[in-house]
Design an enzyme around this catalytic site. Sequence first.
Site, PDB file in Angstrom:
ATOM      1  CE1 TYR A 102      59.491  39.075 -11.722  1.00 42.07           C
ATOM      2  CE2 TYR A 102      60.955  37.527 -10.613  1.00 42.07           C
ATOM      3  CZ  TYR A 102      59.734  37.819 -11.199  1.00 42.07           C
ATOM      4  OH  TYR A 102      58.755  36.847 -11.230  1.00 42.07           O
ATOM      5  CG  ASP A 119      51.512  52.560 -17.296  1.00 40.17           C
ATOM      6  OD1 ASP A 119      52.059  51.642 -16.631  1.00 40.17           O
ATOM      7  OD2 ASP A 119      52.167  53.374 -17.984  1.00 40.17           O
TER       8      ASP A 119
END
Length: 255
Positions: free
Chosen positions: A161, A64
């Site tokens: 983003y 992760d």
Amino acid sequence: MITFDYSGKAVLITGASKGVGRAAALAFARSGARVCVHYGADRAGGEETVQQLEGAGHCLLGADLRKYKNAKQLVEAALAKLGKLDVLVNNAGQFVKHPVLDTPSEEWARIFNETLQLNLMAPAEACRTIANHWVANKQPGVIINVGSRGAWRGEAGQVGYGASKAGLHALSQSLAQELGPHHIRVHALAPGFIETAMARPHLQGEAGDAVRAQSPLNRVATTEEVARAILWLASKDAEWGTGSVLDFNGASYLH
């Protein structure tokens, strides 16, 4: 079509359970490389990628990358599995909506921070880890960071983003300057829309028609096209391109 020979090379690709990462893994394996396939949560997808790889000696690792230090541990585990690494492809990322005006403060901060960690901090730590290994062993290497045209044009509603990909481009350029004397190349690739599972919801109906119309070619990229660009950047032919950010968006955004 240009062919590449990566026989004897070892490659780590993050986010290779699907999409561009899987296509790149398949392309490197077809070219003779041993590939370490990384997955985040989709172990089944990662296993499917490995099963499709040509050749032998590949491996699968889960991590992760939204959690600090996992990127370092991933690189170290890949080195242990493959014995070496010649190419690192930082491809894993997320694109999650968090409009500034409509998202509650704590949720906005959580998504923004997770996006920065996965899209920028994890690649930075992976780059740092492998660079130190390469320099200590006097080994050349290539790093390819998959950025986005969103770093240039902005991403309304997904500001984390756009910010993370802009940071990734700048990181790549700075590392190219710092690591070049050690025969380590660093490239960034900035695609536009790609036909992936992550982008598919945005490519449906009239919205999809509008996205395709952004390019004069009236389409979006395939994962295979982006994978071929990654293979070229990893090749000796692209050496002089170290530090550059390769726009790869079908002229959908020019700057």
